[in-house]
Design a protein around this motif. Structure first.
Motif, PDB file in Angstrom:
ATOM      1  N   LYS A   1     -11.925 -13.730  12.209  1.00 18.84           N
ATOM      2  CA  LYS A   1     -11.548 -12.954  11.016  1.00 18.84           C
ATOM      3  C   LYS A   1     -11.147 -11.512  11.362  1.00 18.84           C
ATOM      4  CE  LYS A   1     -12.705 -16.104   7.847  1.00 18.84           C
ATOM      5  NZ  LYS A   1     -11.563 -16.830   7.329  1.00 18.84           N
ATOM      6  N   LYS A   2     -10.753 -11.304  12.594  1.00 19.43           N
ATOM      7  CA  LYS A   2     -10.178 -10.002  12.927  1.00 19.43           C
ATOM      8  C   LYS A   2      -8.699 -10.103  12.628  1.00 19.43           C
ATOM      9  CE  LYS A   2      -9.969  -6.430  16.467  1.00 19.43           C
ATOM     10  NZ  LYS A   2      -8.647  -5.959  16.048  1.00 19.43           N
TER      11      LYS A   2
ATOM     12  N   GLY B   1      -4.441   7.474   4.814  1.00 24.73           N
ATOM     13  CA  GLY B   1      -3.424   6.542   4.341  1.00 24.73           C
ATOM     14  C   GLY B   1      -4.034   5.168   4.120  1.00 24.73           C
ATOM     15  N   GLY B   2      -3.219   4.224   3.681  1.00 23.51           N
ATOM     16  CA  GLY B   2      -3.709   2.875   3.404  1.00 23.51           C
ATOM     17  C   GLY B   2      -4.622   2.839   2.202  1.00 23.51           C
ATOM     18  N   THR B   3      -5.458   1.838   2.115  1.00 21.87           N
ATOM     19  CA  THR B   3      -6.417   1.722   1.015  1.00 21.87           C
ATOM     20  C   THR B   3      -7.698   1.066   1.512  1.00 21.87           C
ATOM     21  OG1 THR B   3      -6.937   0.371  -0.938  1.00 21.87           O
ATOM     22  CG2 THR B   3      -4.953  -0.224   0.248  1.00 21.87           C
TER      23      THR B   3
ATOM     24  N   VAL C   1      -6.499  -7.654  11.482  1.00 18.61           N
ATOM     25  CA  VAL C   1      -5.589  -6.531  11.724  1.00 18.61           C
ATOM     26  C   VAL C   1      -5.231  -6.509  13.197  1.00 18.61           C
ATOM     27  CG1 VAL C   1      -5.271  -4.064  11.537  1.00 18.61           C
ATOM     28  CG2 VAL C   1      -6.862  -5.237  10.005  1.00 18.61           C
TER      29      VAL C   1
ATOM     30  N   LYS D   1      -8.251  -2.408   0.427  1.00 22.01           N
ATOM     31  CA  LYS D   1      -7.240  -3.351   0.899  1.00 22.01           C
ATOM     32  C   LYS D   1      -6.383  -3.877  -0.258  1.00 22.01           C
ATOM     33  CE  LYS D   1      -9.740  -4.808   5.053  1.00 22.01           C
ATOM     34  NZ  LYS D   1      -8.749  -4.890   6.139  1.00 22.01           N
ATOM     35  N   SER D   2      -5.293  -4.486   0.122  1.00 26.05           N
ATOM     36  CA  SER D   2      -4.371  -4.995  -0.876  1.00 26.05           C
ATOM     37  C   SER D   2      -3.874  -6.355  -0.405  1.00 26.05           C
ATOM     38  CB  SER D   2      -3.202  -4.030  -1.047  1.00 26.05           C
ATOM     39  OG  SER D   2      -2.396  -4.410  -2.127  1.00 26.05           O
TER      40      SER D   2
ATOM     41  N   ARG E   1       4.771  -8.870  10.894  1.00 26.04           N
ATOM     42  CA  ARG E   1       5.904  -7.974  10.660  1.00 26.04           C
ATOM     43  C   ARG E   1       6.361  -7.323  11.957  1.00 26.04           C
ATOM     44  NH1 ARG E   1       6.100  -7.068   4.908  1.00 26.04           N
ATOM     45  NH2 ARG E   1       4.971  -8.901   4.169  1.00 26.04           N
TER      46      ARG E   1
ATOM     47  N   ARG F   1     -17.223  -3.834  15.411  1.00 21.20           N
ATOM     48  CA  ARG F   1     -16.687  -3.290  14.159  1.00 21.20           C
ATOM     49  C   ARG F   1     -17.120  -1.841  13.908  1.00 21.20           C
ATOM     50  NH1 ARG F   1     -15.000  -7.524  10.300  1.00 21.20           N
ATOM     51  NH2 ARG F   1     -13.781  -8.801  11.713  1.00 21.20           N
TER      52      ARG F   1
ATOM     53  N   ASP G   1       0.840  -1.200   0.000  1.00 23.64           N
ATOM     54  CA  ASP G   1       0.000   0.000   0.000  1.00 23.64           C
ATOM     55  C   ASP G   1       0.871   1.245   0.000  1.00 23.64           C
ATOM     56  OD1 ASP G   1       0.859  -0.552   2.668  1.00 23.64           O
ATOM     57  OD2 ASP G   1      -0.614   0.905   3.385  1.00 23.64           O
TER      58      ASP G   1
ATOM     59  N   HIS H   1       8.288   0.445   8.581  1.00 19.59           N
ATOM     60  CA  HIS H   1       6.968   0.584   7.961  1.00 19.59           C
ATOM     61  C   HIS H   1       6.262   1.912   8.193  1.00 19.59           C
ATOM     62  CE1 HIS H   1       7.146  -3.658   6.892  1.00 19.59           C
ATOM     63  NE2 HIS H   1       6.143  -3.384   6.081  1.00 19.59           N
ATOM     64  N   ILE H   2       6.759   2.746   9.089  1.00 20.86           N
ATOM     65  CA  ILE H   2       6.105   4.054   9.223  1.00 20.86           C
ATOM     66  C   ILE H   2       6.115   4.793   7.887  1.00 20.86           C
ATOM     67  CG2 ILE H   2       6.593   4.368  11.671  1.00 20.86           C
ATOM     68  CD1 ILE H   2       8.852   6.311  10.883  1.00 20.86           C
TER      69      ILE H   2
ATOM     70  N   PHE I   1       1.227  -6.585  13.200  1.00 21.47           N
ATOM     71  CA  PHE I   1       2.474  -5.858  13.420  1.00 21.47           C
ATOM     72  C   PHE I   1       2.882  -5.951  14.891  1.00 21.47           C
ATOM     73  CE2 PHE I   1       2.014  -3.836   9.311  1.00 21.47           C
ATOM     74  CZ  PHE I   1       3.325  -3.591   8.948  1.00 21.47           C
TER      75      PHE I   1
ATOM     76  N   ILE J   1       1.571   2.921  10.943  1.00 19.48           N
ATOM     77  CA  ILE J   1       1.722   1.475  10.714  1.00 19.48           C
ATOM     78  C   ILE J   1       0.347   0.819  10.619  1.00 19.48           C
ATOM     79  CG2 ILE J   1       2.538  -0.667  11.791  1.00 19.48           C
ATOM     80  CD1 ILE J   1       4.881   1.042  12.939  1.00 19.48           C
ATOM     81  N   ARG J   2      -0.591   1.324  11.375  1.00 20.40           N
ATOM     82  CA  ARG J   2      -1.939   0.757  11.329  1.00 20.40           C
ATOM     83  C   ARG J   2      -2.545   0.869   9.924  1.00 20.40           C
ATOM     84  NH1 ARG J   2      -6.711  -0.403  14.055  1.00 20.40           N
ATOM     85  NH2 ARG J   2      -5.722  -0.330  16.085  1.00 20.40           N
ATOM     86  N   ASP J   3      -2.242   1.957   9.218  1.00 22.02           N
ATOM     87  CA  ASP J   3      -2.745   2.094   7.847  1.00 22.02           C
ATOM     88  C   ASP J   3      -2.351   0.881   7.011  1.00 22.02           C
ATOM     89  OD1 ASP J   3      -3.924   4.573   8.266  1.00 22.02           O
ATOM     90  OD2 ASP J   3      -2.231   5.716   7.502  1.00 22.02           O
ATOM     91  N   THR J   4      -1.081   0.491   7.130  1.00 24.77           N
ATOM     92  CA  THR J   4      -0.601  -0.652   6.358  1.00 24.77           C
ATOM     93  C   THR J   4      -1.145  -1.961   6.918  1.00 24.77           C
ATOM     94  OG1 THR J   4       1.397   0.441   5.582  1.00 24.77           O
ATOM     95  CG2 THR J   4       1.490  -1.943   5.751  1.00 24.77           C
TER      96      THR J   4
ATOM     97  N   ASP K   1      -3.905  -2.435   8.276  1.00 22.21           N
ATOM     98  CA  ASP K   1      -5.289  -2.507   7.854  1.00 22.21           C
ATOM     99  C   ASP K   1      -5.415  -2.831   6.368  1.00 22.21           C
ATOM    100  OD1 ASP K   1      -8.092  -2.007   8.690  1.00 22.21           O
ATOM    101  OD2 ASP K   1      -7.975  -0.528   7.086  1.00 22.21           O
ATOM    102  N   ALA K   2      -4.537  -2.249   5.561  1.00 20.59           N
ATOM    103  CA  ALA K   2      -4.599  -2.473   4.118  1.00 20.59           C
ATOM    104  C   ALA K   2      -4.278  -3.933   3.775  1.00 20.59           C
ATOM    105  CB  ALA K   2      -3.641  -1.536   3.395  1.00 20.59           C
ATOM    106  N   HIS K   3      -3.447  -4.550   4.599  1.00 21.24           N
ATOM    107  CA  HIS K   3      -2.953  -5.893   4.263  1.00 21.24           C
ATOM    108  C   HIS K   3      -3.424  -6.976   5.222  1.00 21.24           C
ATOM    109  CE1 HIS K   3      -0.123  -4.747   1.064  1.00 21.24           C
ATOM    110  NE2 HIS K   3       0.024  -3.626   1.735  1.00 21.24           N
ATOM    111  N   ASP K   4      -4.284  -6.643   6.188  1.00 21.04           N
ATOM    112  CA  ASP K   4      -4.683  -7.632   7.197  1.00 21.04           C
ATOM    113  C   ASP K   4      -3.470  -8.293   7.843  1.00 21.04           C
ATOM    114  OD1 ASP K   4      -7.367  -7.138   6.777  1.00 21.04           O
ATOM    115  OD2 ASP K   4      -7.577  -8.713   5.290  1.00 21.04           O
ATOM    116  N   ARG K   5      -2.614  -7.449   8.381  1.00 24.17           N
ATOM    117  CA  ARG K   5      -1.367  -7.958   8.936  1.00 24.17           C
ATOM    118  C   ARG K   5      -1.318  -7.825  10.442  1.00 24.17           C
ATOM    119  NH1 ARG K   5       2.888  -5.121   4.978  1.00 24.17           N
ATOM    120  NH2 ARG K   5       2.835  -6.683   3.326  1.00 24.17           N
TER     121      ARG K   5
END
Lengths: 327, 327, 327, 327
Positions: free
Chosen positions: D217-218, A68-70, D220, A73-74, D251, C59, A16, A257-258, D169, D158-161, D163-167
């Protein structure tokens, strides 16, 4: 002549980057303005395969230009590397009647789009969304300006401590194949040395310049290193410096990642808005399989297969300016 | 052939802008690297007249690249409009042996430099330092990118309240003769309307579009107005809106001087560094009485008397994009 | 003993403040954790009257802790001043089975809640959400810390210009009845004078201190004025200064609504989280019609009718410190 | 009765923290206001030994209240551990006539001050300057609020990413012996788990809670880890998570030194100003060898030898709130 497009899809793919939401907003609203139906596809190509595809309205993209982000999602998607996966994706697009695709992402995503578009006759328009800026056919990528400003703000903070303690900080910024973030953030923070993948790192020169500064009692020093620096990143550089200059108070900081997140800068929002608008126009004009970039402030269309290969060149003059200004 | 320059002066003039310090740093360090003596002149042309002129060292410009404002201070100077003042200024420069001048400022400052350089044969190089960006011969001015990002961040904050209360905010940004800050910050924040000096404000259209939004229950609205908007600024617009649409909860916010200050953005630091470097090179090459700008990513030299007059044109396509994306 | 609460409602009322979303999140999640049903009420008391009431899930409050504004929106509501309006509101709550209410807002909102709770036996818990901090029974209000940091960052930017031009800036910050934002932001930015509603403005002293600074060539000056300053705000002060000290380059800057928005500071998020959690516990314990605050780092319960009246006192020592530190 | 102090010194020692400059400014200006001479000592105790001691004027501390780092620099000083070193330091202070010392730093610095003051009869006042907040006798330390806000802003990005990728951190923040930064920044960013030195890390519980979230399915998730977490920091935690939950996209991000720098927050500037002012008052009143803190909004004096030993306790209730709010 191409038939008239009436339904289009938009997705974000790959890492992202800040401004992707602004691009999604522009695609959706420009589509609706032109009486197209616009579908949002979730988690990149994965959503195409899983049929995670929903109609977008003007409200769907309200209040996101600054995020930020999308919101779409990606994700990475192994199935899309296989013909079977792409076929399933195609069938899902057909089911919804989608006749054109806007893919916001990096070179990997464009390779996928190129393959897909060749096989299945769905025109794809790529928009360069990556913080790394290492993409042919454009002066700007969506996210680069924000990432580099985030790096600059972080390094400014580190400088406060470097200055308070007369320390050497070796700071690693993102850029696995590209030194743009390192070069821009390094110049902007007055770094003494900038190590990038595009130039061979002469560690002896680096040590010599640090020794020279020690002699001149210039004890505050910043070295900015791209993660893909050929010498092996900040930790490797620090190892050598500590061995050769044990008196220096040397610290490593890896920004990480920031650099990917945060509210997009003005430029990233403008570039994303303009490219999102242009993507819809391009689909309506019957263009296909091009990445839209901006060169010399004008839209520039690069065939997707050429968008993936080329690299920009780092200007030699900048490397000279670095040396002079940090002296 | 021009004689070789060995001593140069640098000053900032007119309204301050973020990045001026980065430019001063670049001039000083590039000068020293080339074995020139560099003098800092305080408070613009005033310092030339008052002999407020001191030698600069590498340390003089340490740790300033990230600072807003200008360490050399700036001021208006009426005496410099008179020949007597300029003569006195010249004599002071001569006393120190200064043979070339770098003037960081706006068109007013360049007019002064042009006059001075014509009369007294001290080559002057202008660097565009203004948040307004309304200058011929360059795509970038030092400070614009920071100012516009400051405006964007401020408007993002106002949007939180607009959204919480379903309000219309009419926000005035800087730009007495130029709509660049308004246009860029307006697009980047999703403003519904953007009023600029370069385009006639059709107040009836504005009212009609607000009425249409009221009907569609789109109650959150931002209008960004340049202070030099031909209709008379945010307060004037608000007066009409309140009269015609008394049900709307309409507020005015004038961003004001926060747009001038703050730590410069990455781009402003890069542009300032590159131009500062180029200014010294230009003096050493014997150039005189040009403003150095950047067009299509290349240095561009504009005679000072042409730098003062021309205006950039606002792209019509952007005005169309505004309408579509805010719909 | 009070009957066990099983359904509760939450709303935000009055001017929005950063951290309201964090408080909503805490109320919702603490409620759900305790097996309550939680309803979100939109646009404050208006939503109660219009039955704009929806069930909230975990959510519903995801990814909002960092957002300014309020996802439940806020509004003034004249109907709620009338018994008829409150009755209608009560009937709507009954319809949903809501047995307790969390009201996030300021003293005006608490007055309404107090009246409503007395008439209709729905226990109300107030959480202090206001940027002004002028509330009895708490050391913290949700939003104050963010607002004051926003003011500080803005004034820091203005200082860059003040310093570059040797100017006097008169800066107006929010605070119609309260000088907290002015006092805190003024001390934090090194302002020379701070004018607040709680202290009489001695304009002669102010002029004298500026004259003294002129004599000592301390030309950079910041005066921070609360909008409710008894002298009449920044413009009025400027009028007098310009008349009495025409040589000073005096500018006015009114920070305005930027102070209400933006991502909440760490403290505002913590305070909001803790108070939101405590509000649900309070309803479950059978408390009613109290505002929950924090005093000396402990929860503090103030009857709603006392929360509305009292004002905090500005510490005299701080006013002395201001004078000394700006000297 | 103690003799009247007329000359004092001020130094910063140990790791730098944002707000130290505001404290220096307050010490200098309060001293001058009271007709004391104030000396700045460079690089902590090192400057005392090396006689790096200069008189400070009002102008010396102009325009620094908003700067991170410390204009007096800081350093570790081995010589000061030895009696010989301390004796040399004392002689230098005597040479300048310095009769009292303000030491801004952490517990290590206070241990040194305590020893020195006992041996040489120079009263020392300690001001708690550390980002870690782990100090007895005060609710606030200079720098903590800024550090924790820096961490919060970084984690928001970092949360933006995430959230975008379901990761997932795993983010490491500063705090070798203290979990305050982790706890506050973790709550403020909605982290699912917070690992701190003060509480035993139950890795099985952590894995179980992540498995539960996977089921729901949470996807993030943020885990915030103090660097001194007993389990061994973020990398160690990640190792276990990757082994046990290989499907999770996990990550690591180590925020590092950015947490030390940057412009101080409003609170840190206020605390620093108040404590700096109080330190001079304390020396004038004849106090010696105490650290001045703030407890329940009042000044609090702790003997230096007690300031070094105690630790604050993390509130259990907060740990419960974390679990509930992240659910």
């Amino acid at each position: 002549m191409d038939k008239k497009v009436t339904k289009i899809g938009v997705l974000t793919s790959g890492g992202d980057s800040p401004g992707m939401n602004a691009a999604i907003r522009a695609v959706v609203r420009t589509g609706l303005y032109n009486n197209l139906e616009v579908f949002g596809i979730t988690r990149g190509y994965m959503g195409m395969i899983d049929d995670d595809i929903v109609p977008m309205h003007s409200r769907s993209v309200a209040n996101i230009i600054q995020r930020g982000g999308t919101i779409l999602k990606s994700a990475r998607c192994k199935e899309f590397y296989e013909f079977e996966g792409r076929k399933k994706a195609y069938e899902n697009l057909r089911k919804h009647g989608i006749e054109g695709l806007v893919v916001i992402g990096g070179d990997g995503s464009f390779r996928g789009a190129q393959k897909f578009a060749t096989e299945f006759d769905i025109p794809c328009i790529g928009l360069p969304g990556t913080i790394d800026k290492d993409m042919a056919g454009t002066d700007f990528t969506i996210g680069f300006d924000t990432a580099v400003n985030t790096a600059v703000e972080a390094i400014d903070k580190i400088r406060d401590t470097a200055d308070a303690h007369d320390r050497l900080f070796i700071i690693e910024v993102m850029g696995r194949d590209s030194g743009y973030i390192a070069l821009h953030s390094g110049i902007a923070t007055g770094a003494e040395n900038i190590l990038i993948p595009e130039a061979k790192t002469n560690i002896e020169d680096l040590i010599a310049s640090l020794e020279d500064k020690q002699r001149r009692k210039k004890l505050v020093n910043l070295i900015v290193v791209a993660e893909g620096d050929e010498f092996g990143g900040a930790e490797e550089v620090a190892k050598v410096v500590r061995q050769r200059l044990p008196d220096m108070d040397t610290r490593v900081c890896i920004l990480g990642h920031i650099q990917r997140g945060g509210s997009p800068s003005c430029i990233d929002r403008l570039v994303a808005s303009r490219l999102g608008y242009a993507a819809v126009e391009a689909l309506m004009e019957g263009r296909h399989n091009v990445m839209i970039g901006i060169i010399n402030n004008k839209l520039h269309y690069t065939p997707l297969d050429l968008a993936v290969k080329a690299k920009q060149k780092i200007d030699k003059e900048w490397l000279k300016i670095v040396k002079i200004l940090a002296s």
